[in-house]
Write a protein that holds these residues in place. Sequence first.
Motif, PDB file in Angstrom:
ATOM      1  N   ASP A  98       0.864  -1.192   0.000  1.00  0.00           N
ATOM      2  CA  ASP A  98       0.000   0.000   0.000  1.00  0.00           C
ATOM      3  C   ASP A  98       0.892   1.230   0.000  1.00  0.00           C
ATOM      4  OD1 ASP A  98      -1.933   2.089   0.887  1.00  0.00           O
ATOM      5  OD2 ASP A  98      -3.251   0.378   1.251  1.00  0.00           O
TER       6      ASP A  98
ATOM      7  N   SER B 184      -1.724   6.304   0.263  1.00  0.00           N
ATOM      8  CA  SER B 184      -2.292   7.546  -0.279  1.00  0.00           C
ATOM      9  C   SER B 184      -3.674   7.808   0.308  1.00  0.00           C
ATOM     10  CB  SER B 184      -2.350   7.502  -1.809  1.00  0.00           C
ATOM     11  OG  SER B 184      -2.988   6.339  -2.265  1.00  0.00           O
TER      12      SER B 184
ATOM     13  N   GLY C 216      -5.016   4.975   2.539  1.00  0.00           N
ATOM     14  CA  GLY C 216      -5.058   4.019   3.649  1.00  0.00           C
ATOM     15  C   GLY C 216      -4.163   4.460   4.790  1.00  0.00           C
TER      16      GLY C 216
ATOM     17  N   THR D 173       4.652   0.928  -0.819  1.00  0.00           N
ATOM     18  CA  THR D 173       5.130   1.001  -2.206  1.00  0.00           C
ATOM     19  C   THR D 173       3.985   1.384  -3.125  1.00  0.00           C
ATOM     20  OG1 THR D 173       6.642  -0.828  -1.724  1.00  0.00           O
ATOM     21  CG2 THR D 173       6.296  -0.329  -4.030  1.00  0.00           C
TER      22      THR D 173
HETATM   23  P1  NAD Z   1      -9.577   2.837  -0.072  1.00  0.00           P
HETATM   24  O1  NAD Z   1      -9.153   4.141  -0.659  1.00  0.00           O
HETATM   25  O2  NAD Z   1      -9.860   2.803   1.385  1.00  0.00           O
HETATM   26  O3  NAD Z   1      -8.501   1.711  -0.403  1.00  0.00           O
HETATM   27  C1  NAD Z   1      -7.602   1.770  -1.489  1.00  0.00           C
HETATM   28  C2  NAD Z   1      -6.206   1.491  -0.940  1.00  0.00           C
HETATM   29  O4  NAD Z   1      -5.291   1.455  -2.043  1.00  0.00           O
HETATM   30  C3  NAD Z   1      -5.727   2.590   0.008  1.00  0.00           C
HETATM   31  O5  NAD Z   1      -5.184   2.004   1.171  1.00  0.00           O
HETATM   32  C4  NAD Z   1      -4.658   3.343  -0.803  1.00  0.00           C
HETATM   33  O6  NAD Z   1      -3.674   3.913   0.031  1.00  0.00           O
HETATM   34  C5  NAD Z   1      -4.145   2.247  -1.715  1.00  0.00           C
HETATM   35  N1  NAD Z   1      -3.594   2.762  -2.981  1.00  0.00           N
HETATM   36  C6  NAD Z   1      -4.157   3.668  -3.820  1.00  0.00           C
HETATM   37  N2  NAD Z   1      -3.339   3.898  -4.870  1.00  0.00           N
HETATM   38  C7  NAD Z   1      -2.240   3.112  -4.692  1.00  0.00           C
HETATM   39  C8  NAD Z   1      -1.035   2.908  -5.430  1.00  0.00           C
HETATM   40  N3  NAD Z   1      -0.776   3.594  -6.573  1.00  0.00           N
HETATM   41  N4  NAD Z   1      -0.127   2.026  -4.952  1.00  0.00           N
HETATM   42  C9  NAD Z   1      -0.358   1.353  -3.800  1.00  0.00           C
HETATM   43  N5  NAD Z   1      -1.471   1.506  -3.056  1.00  0.00           N
HETATM   44  C10 NAD Z   1      -2.403   2.374  -3.495  1.00  0.00           C
HETATM   45  O7  NAD Z   1     -10.819   2.341  -0.912  1.00  0.00           O
HETATM   46  P2  NAD Z   1     -11.770   1.080  -0.754  1.00  0.00           P
HETATM   47  O8  NAD Z   1     -13.160   1.586  -0.689  1.00  0.00           O
HETATM   48  O9  NAD Z   1     -11.260   0.186   0.319  1.00  0.00           O
HETATM   49  O10 NAD Z   1     -11.584   0.383  -2.183  1.00  0.00           O
HETATM   50  C11 NAD Z   1     -10.884  -0.843  -2.365  1.00  0.00           C
HETATM   51  C12 NAD Z   1     -11.159  -1.349  -3.780  1.00  0.00           C
HETATM   52  O11 NAD Z   1     -12.566  -1.591  -3.952  1.00  0.00           O
HETATM   53  C13 NAD Z   1     -10.773  -0.381  -4.904  1.00  0.00           C
HETATM   54  O12 NAD Z   1     -10.184  -1.131  -5.948  1.00  0.00           O
HETATM   55  C14 NAD Z   1     -12.095   0.200  -5.369  1.00  0.00           C
HETATM   56  O13 NAD Z   1     -12.046   0.613  -6.725  1.00  0.00           O
HETATM   57  C15 NAD Z   1     -13.013  -0.990  -5.148  1.00  0.00           C
HETATM   58  N6  NAD Z   1     -14.444  -0.617  -4.999  1.00  0.00           N
HETATM   59  C16 NAD Z   1     -14.846   0.077  -3.892  1.00  0.00           C
HETATM   60  C17 NAD Z   1     -16.197   0.411  -3.742  1.00  0.00           C
HETATM   61  C18 NAD Z   1     -16.707   1.175  -2.534  1.00  0.00           C
HETATM   62  O14 NAD Z   1     -17.908   1.448  -2.460  1.00  0.00           O
HETATM   63  N7  NAD Z   1     -15.854   1.524  -1.575  1.00  0.00           N
HETATM   64  C19 NAD Z   1     -17.123   0.026  -4.728  1.00  0.00           C
HETATM   65  C20 NAD Z   1     -16.668  -0.678  -5.843  1.00  0.00           C
HETATM   66  C21 NAD Z   1     -15.317  -1.019  -5.951  1.00  0.00           C
END
Ligand code: NAD
Length: 321
Positions: A31, A34, A36, A50
């Motif tokens: 992670d 950004s 999280g 990373t």
């Molecule tokens: P979130 O933002 O809490 O989690 C995403 C994580 O990815 C974060 O910890 C962030 O730091 C990390 N991240 C982002 N860009 C990165 C990079 N370039 N390199 C490494 N780490 C990176 O969001 P979430 O709601 O937990 O979403 C998780 C997944 O579920 C995502 O793929 C999102 O598209 C998908 N999703 C979420 C929802 C929703 O309602 N929350 C709905 C459909 C799909």
Amino acid sequence: MKVIVTGGAGFIGSHIVDALIARGHQPFVIDDLSSGSPKNLPQGVPLFVTDLRQGSRIREIFEEVRPDWVSHQAAQMSVSRSVREPVFDAEVNVLGLLNVFDSAAAVGVKRIVFASSGGVLYGDVSVPTAEDYPAAPISPYGISKWVGEKYLEFFARERGMQGVALRYANVYGPRQNPHGEAGVVAIFCQKLLAGQAPIINGDGKYIRDYVYGPDVALANALAMESTLPTHFDAFNIGTATPTDVNQLASCVRDQLIALRAQEGIQLNLPEMNYGPARAGDLRSSLVSPARAAAHLGWKPGFDLAQGLKETVRWFATQAAQ
Ligand code: NAD
């Protein structure tokens, strides 16, 4: 099993980490923090800070850990940012994803579970949609999720692994980041607890399918553990229960009022405000989880009132700290 969870310090990813540990697996997190936070992770879980775009570093991590499975959750999550910055969206959600899938194939990973999205693939639908409904993504974010599924299918077919795409509905729960645009429940909780009026965009009659984060984490664990006959499959993860934003706002308020009565906390609850509708917002989005029930044995464990009760309590604890 050893499992690399990308985005494991985020909202859904950290619940997946919890579910994997509870089921006897060994998670490792990649992670870039950004959106999280390490605070979302239990002590002792290895965290590689990373960016997915650093392909050679991703390969080194995979060679060091040599996981059995991968849960790919990390993504650029914002639909509106994807419209403003389509190149950045593709760098993270397509090229970053390829760095993960290619590294996984190189070290012999057996299965990848990928966080896809129901709403962005199916578009405006007024009845719960099944997986064979034609995909019609209209934003770069939606296109990148669709492309991600197609790459997963390719890697599964050509590189001797299995791929599972989970098409989430609107996920909510503890640890959701209220600063993103997807987390309407998180935004409502944080604003109301701060005594500020949240804004409902448009008339509040937009229908969504809200599914609880720990239920989504369980679906991910089952998608890794289940025996599946094909190299690639896609499953909707939602509740098929329609809730409009006005109903959602009133459920969040009800749970806060109940919490105030139980805990005696000071809380002034302002009325909701209405603002202009957001361009491109779907009127209705619902997914049918029937295939996930039949093939993964998954069904949502929490209804909206139960999930919101847990969520409101968590946000109240955060606000008090
Ligand atoms: P979130 O933002 O809490 O989690 C995403 C994580 O990815 C974060 O910890 C962030 O730091 C990390 N991240 C982002 N860009 C990165 C990079 N370039 N390199 C490494 N780490 C990176 O969001 P979430 O709601 O937990 O979403 C998780 C997944 O579920 C995502 O793929 C999102 O598209 C998908 N999703 C979420 C929802 C929703 O309602 N929350 C709905 C459909 C799909």
